[in-house]
Design an enzyme around this catalytic site. Structure first.
Site, PDB file in Angstrom:
ATOM      1  N   ARG A  93       0.801  -1.169   0.050  1.00 51.44           N
ATOM      2  CA  ARG A  93      -0.043   0.123  -0.044  1.00 51.44           C
ATOM      3  C   ARG A  93       0.992   1.449   0.116  1.00 51.44           C
ATOM      4  O   ARG A  93       2.202   1.251   0.669  1.00 51.44           O
ATOM      5  CB  ARG A  93      -1.016  -0.120   1.164  1.00 51.44           C
ATOM      6  CG  ARG A  93      -1.873  -0.868   1.469  1.00 51.44           C
ATOM      7  CD  ARG A  93      -3.155  -0.434   0.142  1.00 51.44           C
ATOM      8  NE  ARG A  93      -4.271  -1.329   0.303  1.00 51.44           N
ATOM      9  CZ  ARG A  93      -4.598  -2.338  -0.345  1.00 51.44           C
ATOM     10  NH1 ARG A  93      -3.672  -3.080  -1.111  1.00 51.44           N
ATOM     11  NH2 ARG A  93      -5.818  -3.035  -0.368  1.00 51.44           N
TER      12      ARG A  93
ATOM     13  N   HIS B 105       0.267  -0.469  -9.456  1.00 50.46           N
ATOM     14  CA  HIS B 105      -0.638  -1.291  -8.632  1.00 50.46           C
ATOM     15  C   HIS B 105      -1.217  -2.480  -9.095  1.00 50.46           C
ATOM     16  O   HIS B 105      -2.357  -2.557  -8.864  1.00 50.46           O
ATOM     17  CB  HIS B 105      -1.640  -0.205  -7.816  1.00 50.46           C
ATOM     18  CG  HIS B 105      -1.635  -1.050  -6.356  1.00 50.46           C
ATOM     19  ND1 HIS B 105      -2.319  -0.063  -5.254  1.00 50.46           N
ATOM     20  CD2 HIS B 105      -1.651  -2.173  -5.710  1.00 50.46           C
ATOM     21  CE1 HIS B 105      -2.446  -0.760  -4.018  1.00 50.46           C
ATOM     22  NE2 HIS B 105      -1.822  -2.138  -4.719  1.00 50.46           N
TER      23      HIS B 105
ATOM     24  N   GLU C 166      -2.945   7.553  -6.144  1.00 52.69           N
ATOM     25  CA  GLU C 166      -3.104   6.597  -7.182  1.00 52.69           C
ATOM     26  C   GLU C 166      -4.615   6.831  -7.942  1.00 52.69           C
ATOM     27  O   GLU C 166      -5.511   7.137  -7.096  1.00 52.69           O
ATOM     28  CB  GLU C 166      -3.117   5.055  -6.714  1.00 52.69           C
ATOM     29  CG  GLU C 166      -2.011   4.525  -6.156  1.00 52.69           C
ATOM     30  CD  GLU C 166      -2.104   2.803  -5.755  1.00 52.69           C
ATOM     31  OE1 GLU C 166      -3.385   2.508  -5.804  1.00 52.69           O
ATOM     32  OE2 GLU C 166      -1.112   2.462  -5.438  1.00 52.69           O
TER      33      GLU C 166
END
Length: 316
Positions: free
Chosen positions: A229, A277, A258
């Site tokens: 994360r 990601h 993000e």
């Protein structure tokens, strides 16, 4: 006879996936919804929801007892109203441990061998050979030894690396981890590691845990890798570490913001590999996630203890 429960299931599923979920719903009425946004209009009579329940939807939930997050890290669901509610929150923890560990190994190998140099040479039709290091005998320091961290330890050990890791209970051995460190001993792990890999969840305890002091504690030849994360590292400190050469480079799959903005300086940071990601976006992750939910659905109907119950205060 067990009373039937009403469960809302959010997301897009194949016929096979719907059949797998429906197969365990012997005492449940399922309603498949396309998106989480549809929950608010249907939540009043729901006993359970697989998907995100917004604060607005939670306020309308008259009989809700269970929310299941399709994510392994349920930080999106840990807003104040959910923290204060008696609703049981479960997660899909463990669904992406294998591919995330693979992603970490990929980034470590690319950084270690300067793979971008080969990619650039191929793009220029240029045959360029050079001497590069090996992972063997280097040290991998893993921050967080959950599913992905424990799997990474096995993979790193298979590459003949020394493996260090942080854990709350250092008296409980982890396979393939040579030395365990408590949270307060993190500086010692950072100083000893050639790769510092973040696999920890984003929680109040881990947000911002890597700042200037931590990056300066790393070797100037060491690399930072994050596959869990964003926000665990302070972005400003990490960027300075890369631009000013405190560390050798980074492989970053999880970002503080993000999607990563197109004008973010991380795109062009020295010796840095950016992935969107995407490390756990695999069919296996999806399959394991559905299996976790299906088993919890069975347990919810039967009144049995559920898997992956989130400690709302701890954040995982």
């Amino acid at each position: 006879m067990t009373e039937r429960v009403n469960v809302l299931v959010c997301g897009s599923f194949s016929e096979e996936e719907r059949a797998r979920i429906t197969a365990v719903a012997s005492d449940a009425t399922l309603e498949f919804l396309d998106t989480d946004k549809d929950v608010e209009g249907r939540v009043a009579t729901a006993d359970g929801v697989a998907g995100h329940v917004s604060p607005e939807a939670l306020a309308k939930a008259e009989r809700l007892r269970w929310v299941h997050s399709w994510a392994a890290g349920p930080d999106r669901d840990l807003y104040p109203e959910m923290l204060a509610s008696p609703v049981t929150l479960t997660s899909s923890k463990g669904n992406g441990g294998i591919p995330l560990a693979e992603q970490a190994m990929l980034l470590m190998m690319m950084l270690n061998r300067n793979a971008m140099r080969w990619i650039d040479a191929q793009r220029d039709n240029r045959w360029e050979r050079f001497t590069h290091p090996e992972l063997a005998d280097l040290t991998c320091g893993i921050i967080g030894l959950g599913y992905s961290g424990a799997d990474l330890a096995k993979k790193a050990k298979a590459f003949h690396m020394n493996v260090l890791g942080t854990r709350r209970q250092v008296d409980q051995p982890v396979p393939c981890v040579d030395q365990l460190y408590r949270r307060e001993e993190l500086p010692a792990l950072l100083e000893a590691s050639d790769f510092v890999v973040v696999t920890a969840p984003r929680t109040p305890e881990t947000i911002g845990m890597l700042g200037e002091a931590e990056f300066r504690a790393m070797k100037p030849t060491a690399y930072y890798v994050n596959i869990s994360r964003g926000g665990i590292a302070d972005d400003a400190a990490l960027l300075r570490a890369l631009q000013e050469g405190w560390i050798a480079g980074a492989g970053i799959d999880a970002h503080g913001v993000e999607p990563l903005p197109s004008d973010s300086p991380f795109w062009t940071a020295p010796n840095t590999i950016i992935t969107p990601h995407n490390g756990a976006t695999t069919p296996g992750t999806r399959r394991r996630g559905i299996e976790i939910f299906a088993e919890n659905l069975r347990r919810f109907q039967a009144g049995e203890p559920m898997l992956n119950i989130v400690d709302k205060q701890a954040g995982y």
